[in-house]
Design an enzyme around this catalytic site. Structure first.
Site, mmCIF file in Angstrom:
data_model
loop_
_atom_site.group_PDB
_atom_site.id
_atom_site.type_symbol
_atom_site.label_atom_id
_atom_site.label_comp_id
_atom_site.label_asym_id
_atom_site.label_seq_id
_atom_site.Cartn_x
_atom_site.Cartn_y
_atom_site.Cartn_z
ATOM 1 N N HIS A 153 0.845 -1.204 0.000
ATOM 2 C CA HIS A 153 0.000 0.000 0.000
ATOM 3 C C HIS A 153 0.883 1.257 0.000
ATOM 4 O O HIS A 153 0.908 2.027 0.959
ATOM 5 C CB HIS A 153 -0.851 -0.071 1.264
ATOM 6 C CG HIS A 153 -1.972 0.891 1.381
ATOM 7 N ND1 HIS A 153 -1.822 2.249 1.233
ATOM 8 C CD2 HIS A 153 -3.277 0.690 1.658
ATOM 9 C CE1 HIS A 153 -2.989 2.837 1.426
ATOM 10 N NE2 HIS A 153 -3.892 1.912 1.683
ATOM 11 N N ASP A 196 -10.621 6.344 -5.099
ATOM 12 C CA ASP A 196 -10.392 5.061 -4.423
ATOM 13 C C ASP A 196 -10.795 3.963 -5.407
ATOM 14 O O ASP A 196 -11.969 3.615 -5.508
ATOM 15 C CB ASP A 196 -11.229 5.013 -3.130
ATOM 16 C CG ASP A 196 -10.839 3.849 -2.232
ATOM 17 O OD1 ASP A 196 -9.987 3.036 -2.635
ATOM 18 O OD2 ASP A 196 -11.396 3.752 -1.116
ATOM 19 N N GLU A 254 -0.915 1.232 -5.286
ATOM 20 C CA GLU A 254 -0.729 -0.006 -4.538
ATOM 21 C C GLU A 254 -0.675 -1.210 -5.483
ATOM 22 O O GLU A 254 -1.495 -1.331 -6.390
ATOM 23 C CB GLU A 254 -1.885 -0.188 -3.549
ATOM 24 C CG GLU A 254 -2.118 1.065 -2.693
ATOM 25 C CD GLU A 254 -3.411 1.013 -1.908
ATOM 26 O OE1 GLU A 254 -3.821 -0.086 -1.513
ATOM 27 O OE2 GLU A 254 -4.019 2.074 -1.700
HETATM 28 C C1 BG6 Z 1 -6.966 2.008 0.366
HETATM 29 C C2 BG6 Z 1 -8.404 1.620 0.294
HETATM 30 O O1 BG6 Z 1 -6.179 0.972 -0.113
HETATM 31 O O2 BG6 Z 1 -6.606 2.271 1.724
HETATM 32 C C3 BG6 Z 1 -9.261 2.731 0.883
HETATM 33 O O3 BG6 Z 1 -8.784 1.352 -1.052
HETATM 34 C C4 BG6 Z 1 -8.815 3.022 2.298
HETATM 35 O O4 BG6 Z 1 -10.641 2.359 0.852
HETATM 36 C C5 BG6 Z 1 -7.317 3.337 2.302
HETATM 37 O O5 BG6 Z 1 -9.545 4.133 2.802
HETATM 38 C C6 BG6 Z 1 -6.735 3.605 3.682
HETATM 39 O O6 BG6 Z 1 -7.021 2.532 4.533
HETATM 40 P P1 BG6 Z 1 -6.631 2.599 6.057
HETATM 41 O O7 BG6 Z 1 -7.213 1.358 6.677
HETATM 42 O O8 BG6 Z 1 -5.141 2.628 6.131
HETATM 43 O O9 BG6 Z 1 -7.252 3.877 6.590
#
Ligand code: BG6
Length: 286
Positions: A153, A196, A254
Site C-alpha cells: 500500500h 479510491d 498499490e
Molecule cells: C486504500 C483503500 O487501499 O486504503 C481505501 O482502497 C482506504 O478504501 C485506504 O480508505 C486507507 O485505509 P486505512 O485502513 O489505512 O485507513
C-alpha cells in the site's frame, strides 16, 4: 501505549531507506541525491497495535474489510504485527542494502488469527538502492487450501496531487470504491476528487509530478490489481492520523491481488508479489 522502536536503516552508496520490524513496514526510501519518494503523515501513529499512515504498509491476508465486507482490523493483521528480522545485508558495490522479514501464523495474536485460521509463512524482502524492491512470498504451510488478499500500500510523495498525471492504466477496467461502480479508465488519471479505485491491471504505472519535476515508476510482478487512492478534502478531515491538507502531497499506488483476484494456494504452494519503485528527474527524460 507502547511506542515503536526506531526503524532499521538500509543504506548503501546508491540509496537509502528505513524499515521497521513492526509490520515489516518500509518507512522511507530515496536514491542518493533525490528527495524522499515515500510519504508519511505528520500525524502518523507510532504505537503498537496501530497502523502507520505512510510508507509502505503490507495489507494481508485481506484488503480493506475483506471480501465479506466485515473483517477487522482493516487491511488485515500483517501491518500491525511484529515480523522477525531474518537477515540483513549491505552490498559493498553499492547496489542495494537488503533486509528480509518472516511472519507466520504463530506470530499472530490468537484473536486476530481466528479470522484467518490457516497455517502460513510470509517472507518479505526489501532491497533499497537506486530502486526500492519489495517482494512478498506467501506459502501455505498447512494441509488445506486457502485464499488471501494482499497489497503493498505504497504512499508516494508528490508536489501537488492535483497536478499529477498517473499513466499506464488507460483502457483498464476498475471498481470505483467511491461510487461502487465498475468503470473503464480513459487516458491518464488526474486527481480531482476523492479517488479510491481497484484497477484490473498487471502493468507498470508512472506518476508524472510536474511540481517536483520528477516521475515515479511503480513496476510490479505477480500482481493483477493496482489500487489508486487519494482521500481528498473531507475524508482527510475525518482521519485522525492525517492532517487536513495532506491529501495534496500524497497519492497511493498499490500493488495488489484483491477482490476476485484473491490468491488461492493449495497445501505447500507459494506465491510471490513484487513492487519495484524508481524515480527519474523530468529534466533528464527529455
Ligand atoms: C486504500 C483503500 O487501499 O486504503 C481505501 O482502497 C482506504 O478504501 C485506504 O480508505 C486507507 O485505509 P486505512 O485502513 O489505512 O485507513
Amino acid at each position: 501505549m507502547t511506542r515503536l522502536p526506531a526503524p532499521l536503516t538500509l543504506s548503501c552508496p546508491a540509496g537509502s531507506g528505513a524499515v521497521r520490524t513492526y509490520g515489516a513496514h518500509v518507512m522511507s526510501w530515496a536514491p542518493t541525491g533525490f528527495d524522499p519518494v515515500l510519504w508519511v503523515s505528520s500525524r502518523a501513529k507510532d504505537s503498537v497495535g496501530e497502523a502507520i499512515r505512510g510508507g509502505v504498509p503490507i495489507c494481508f491476508p485481506w484488503f480493506g474489510p475483506g471480501r465479506s465486507g466485515d473483517l477487522k482490523p482493516a487491511h488485515g493483521f500483517a501491518r500491525i504485527t511484529e515480523w522477525k528480522l531474518a537477515d540483513r545485508t549491505s552490498d559493498n558495490d553499492g547496489a542495494a542494502a537488503t533486509a528480509r522479514f518472516i511472519l507466520t501464523h504463530e506470530d499472530i495474536n490468537p484473536q486476530l488469527r481466528s479470522v484467518f485460521p490457516h497455517p502460513f509463512r510470509a517472507a518479505y524482502t526489501v532491497a533499497a538502492g537506486a530502486e526500492l524492491s519489495m517482494s512478498l512470498t506467501v506459502t501455505n504451510t498447512g494441509p488445506t487450501a486457502f485464499e488471501f488478499e494482499e497489497a503493498l500500500h505504497t504512499y508516494l510523495s508528490v508536489g501537488d496531487s492535483r497536478r499529477i498525471s498517473i499513466e499506464g492504466l488507460d483502457g483498464a477496467r476498475y471498481f470505483d470504491k467511491v461510487t461502487q461502480q465498475q468503470q473503464e479508465q480513459a487516458g491518464p488519471i488526474a486527481i480531482t476528487d476523492e479517488t479510491d479505485r481497484v484497477y484490473y491491471s498487471d502493468g507498470t504505472v508512472q506518476v508524472k509530478d510536474p511540481a517536483m519535476g520528477r516521475t515515479l515508476t511503480v513496476a510490479k510482478e505477480g500482481s493483477d490489481n493496482t489500487v489508486v487512492w487519494n482521500p481528498w478534502t473531507e475524508k482527510s478531515k475525518a482521519m485522525g492520523d492525517f492532517a487536513d491538507d495532506e491529501w495534496q502531497s500524497m497519492v497511493c499506488v498499490e500493488t495488489a491481488n484483491v477482490l476476485d483476484n484473491a490468491v488461492r494456494l493449495d497445501a505447500g504452494e507459494s506465491h510471490t508479489m513484487t513492487q519495484i519503485l524508481s524515480v527519474s528527474l523530468n529534466s533528464l527524460l527529455r
